[in-house]
Design a protein around this motif. Structure first.
Motif, PDB file in Angstrom:
ATOM      1  N   HIS A  96       0.830  -1.211   0.000  1.00 28.99           N
ATOM      2  CA  HIS A  96       0.000   0.000   0.000  1.00 28.99           C
ATOM      3  C   HIS A  96       0.863   1.259   0.000  1.00 28.99           C
ATOM      4  N   THR A  97       1.874   1.311   0.844  1.00 29.00           N
ATOM      5  CA  THR A  97       2.707   2.511   0.919  1.00 29.00           C
ATOM      6  C   THR A  97       3.526   2.709  -0.356  1.00 29.00           C
ATOM      7  N   ALA A  98       3.867   1.610  -1.051  1.00 27.22           N
ATOM      8  CA  ALA A  98       4.590   1.727  -2.316  1.00 27.22           C
ATOM      9  C   ALA A  98       3.668   2.208  -3.429  1.00 27.22           C
ATOM     10  N   ALA A 170       9.388   1.319   5.388  1.00 27.77           N
ATOM     11  CA  ALA A 170       8.571   1.737   4.245  1.00 27.77           C
ATOM     12  C   ALA A 170       9.211   2.917   3.533  1.00 27.77           C
ATOM     13  N   GLY A 171       9.755   3.868   4.306  1.00 30.69           N
ATOM     14  CA  GLY A 171      10.431   4.995   3.689  1.00 30.69           C
ATOM     15  C   GLY A 171      11.642   4.555   2.895  1.00 30.69           C
ATOM     16  N   TRP A 172      12.406   3.619   3.454  1.00 31.33           N
ATOM     17  CA  TRP A 172      13.588   3.098   2.756  1.00 31.33           C
ATOM     18  C   TRP A 172      13.193   2.330   1.501  1.00 31.33           C
ATOM     19  N   ALA A 173      12.168   1.478   1.609  1.00 32.54           N
ATOM     20  CA  ALA A 173      11.745   0.664   0.472  1.00 32.54           C
ATOM     21  C   ALA A 173      11.216   1.527  -0.666  1.00 32.54           C
ATOM     22  N   ASN A 174      10.565   2.647  -0.339  1.00 32.93           N
ATOM     23  CA  ASN A 174      10.047   3.528  -1.381  1.00 32.93           C
ATOM     24  C   ASN A 174      11.165   4.252  -2.126  1.00 32.93           C
ATOM     25  N   SER A 178      14.147  -1.101  -6.147  1.00 33.25           N
ATOM     26  CA  SER A 178      14.320  -2.532  -6.401  1.00 33.25           C
ATOM     27  C   SER A 178      13.789  -3.410  -5.269  1.00 33.25           C
ATOM     28  N   VAL A 179      13.366  -2.806  -4.142  1.00 34.63           N
ATOM     29  CA  VAL A 179      12.884  -3.577  -2.995  1.00 34.63           C
ATOM     30  C   VAL A 179      11.380  -3.785  -3.127  1.00 34.63           C
ATOM     31  N   SER A 180      10.953  -5.048  -3.208  1.00 33.31           N
ATOM     32  CA  SER A 180       9.524  -5.338  -3.324  1.00 33.31           C
ATOM     33  C   SER A 180       8.874  -5.335  -1.948  1.00 33.31           C
ATOM     34  N   ALA A 181       7.548  -5.318  -1.940  1.00 32.52           N
ATOM     35  CA  ALA A 181       6.809  -5.353  -0.672  1.00 32.52           C
ATOM     36  C   ALA A 181       7.094  -6.646   0.086  1.00 32.52           C
ATOM     37  N   LYS A 182       7.179  -7.751  -0.627  1.00 30.37           N
ATOM     38  CA  LYS A 182       7.453  -9.034   0.043  1.00 30.37           C
ATOM     39  C   LYS A 182       8.865  -9.070   0.613  1.00 30.37           C
ATOM     40  N   GLU A 183       9.810  -8.462  -0.087  1.00 29.67           N
ATOM     41  CA  GLU A 183      11.178  -8.417   0.425  1.00 29.67           C
ATOM     42  C   GLU A 183      11.247  -7.564   1.684  1.00 29.67           C
ATOM     43  N   ALA A 184      10.554  -6.440   1.687  1.00 29.33           N
ATOM     44  CA  ALA A 184      10.541  -5.587   2.873  1.00 29.33           C
ATOM     45  C   ALA A 184       9.880  -6.308   4.041  1.00 29.33           C
ATOM     46  N   ALA A 185       8.767  -6.994   3.776  1.00 30.95           N
ATOM     47  CA  ALA A 185       8.083  -7.738   4.831  1.00 30.95           C
ATOM     48  C   ALA A 185       8.959  -8.869   5.365  1.00 30.95           C
ATOM     49  N   ALA A 186       9.663  -9.567   4.471  1.00 32.77           N
ATOM     50  CA  ALA A 186      10.544 -10.653   4.901  1.00 32.77           C
ATOM     51  C   ALA A 186      11.691 -10.120   5.746  1.00 32.77           C
ATOM     52  N   THR A 187      12.228  -8.958   5.365  1.00 31.15           N
ATOM     53  CA  THR A 187      13.301  -8.345   6.151  1.00 31.15           C
ATOM     54  C   THR A 187      12.852  -8.104   7.581  1.00 31.15           C
ATOM     55  N   LEU A 188      11.654  -7.560   7.719  1.00 26.49           N
ATOM     56  CA  LEU A 188      11.160  -7.245   9.057  1.00 26.49           C
ATOM     57  C   LEU A 188      10.804  -8.513   9.829  1.00 26.49           C
ATOM     58  N   MET A 189      10.247  -9.506   9.160  1.00 26.19           N
ATOM     59  CA  MET A 189       9.925 -10.767   9.847  1.00 26.19           C
ATOM     60  C   MET A 189      11.200 -11.451  10.325  1.00 26.19           C
ATOM     61  N   ASN A 190      12.235 -11.452   9.488  1.00 22.72           N
ATOM     62  CA  ASN A 190      13.500 -12.070   9.887  1.00 22.72           C
ATOM     63  C   ASN A 190      14.124 -11.326  11.063  1.00 22.72           C
TER      64      ASN A 190
END
Length: 221
Positions: A96-98, A170-174, A178-190
């Motif tokens: 959503h934020t992207a 979210a600010g960094w990913a935007n 090249s960072v997808s929403a799933k990659e950002a979510a996986a980063t935070l989950m890890n």
């Protein structure tokens, strides 16, 4: 054109202008021009720049909360595990934020820096998301131990930290296209869920011992 449609058209233009130009620099003239209407019509519908900005905040906040809750509702049968709900919610958040970077800029950058009542409206949205994440963490603790083994205050603190990390990410990913929403979510989950898993298994971080200072050799004469 129906009033509701015209109003959304004005809000779309306002969100884009506020998000890209900032609240102070944005003018009602450019918002009206972008919306394809006259400035008096904007004032007729939304009264003032302050009320227009408040309407933008409320709309973007409601859309973000709806996206997160809709993705991580957990109403399916059998119930979805708490970690999967959080993963789905985070993925929806970053998607959503992207997709709505101007709306995210209004919520995350602009509204918080313009004082009341704008900051209070964003704080209310954030507390709703924090409350939702708090529930997921508590449910995960129950699943792991059969009872909520983590103290309520600690669960609330973990939820605050997790939401704060998501906002920063979210600010960094935007910025990093090249960072997808799933990659950002996986980063935070890890980063976060692995640590939560240790807590739920009773493994807590403790400071490493400080090495003792080496003896200072006595100087020989």
């Amino acid at each position: 054109m129906p009033r509701a449609v015209r109003e959304q058209q004005m809000l779309d233009a306002a969100v884009r202008t506020f998000g890209q130009r900032g609240y102070r620099a944005a003018s009602m003239d450019e918002i009206a021009e972008l919306a394809g209407v006259s400035k008096p019509l904007v004032y007729l519908y939304l009264n003032s720049k302050e009320q227009l900005f408040s309407a933008c905040i409320r709309r973007e906040a409601a859309a973000l909360v709806a996206a997160v809750r809709g993705a991580a509702g957990g109403t399916s049968v059998p119930p979805v595990p708490a970690d999967r709900q959080l993963w789905d919610g985070l993925t929806a958040f970053f998607t959503h934020t992207a997709e709505r970077p101007d709306g995210w800029a209004v919520l995350h950058s602009q509204a918080r820096t313009q004082g009341e009542p704008f900051a209070a409206e964003v704080a209310a949205m954030r507390e709703e998301i924090v409350s939702f994440v708090t529930t997921l963490i508590a449910e995960a603790a129950r699943s792991a131990h059969g009872d909520p083994s983590l103290p309520e205050r600690e669960v609330a603190g973990l939820a605050q930290a997790l939401v704060g990390a998501a906002e920063s990410l979210a600010g960094w990913a935007n910025v990093e296209d090249s960072v997808s929403a799933k990659e950002a979510a996986a980063t935070l989950m890890n980063f976060a869920w692995a640590g939560l898993g240790g807590l739920m298994e009773g493994r807590r971080w403790v400071p490493s011992p400080v090495p003792a200072p080496l003896p200072v050799p006595s100087s020989s004469l």
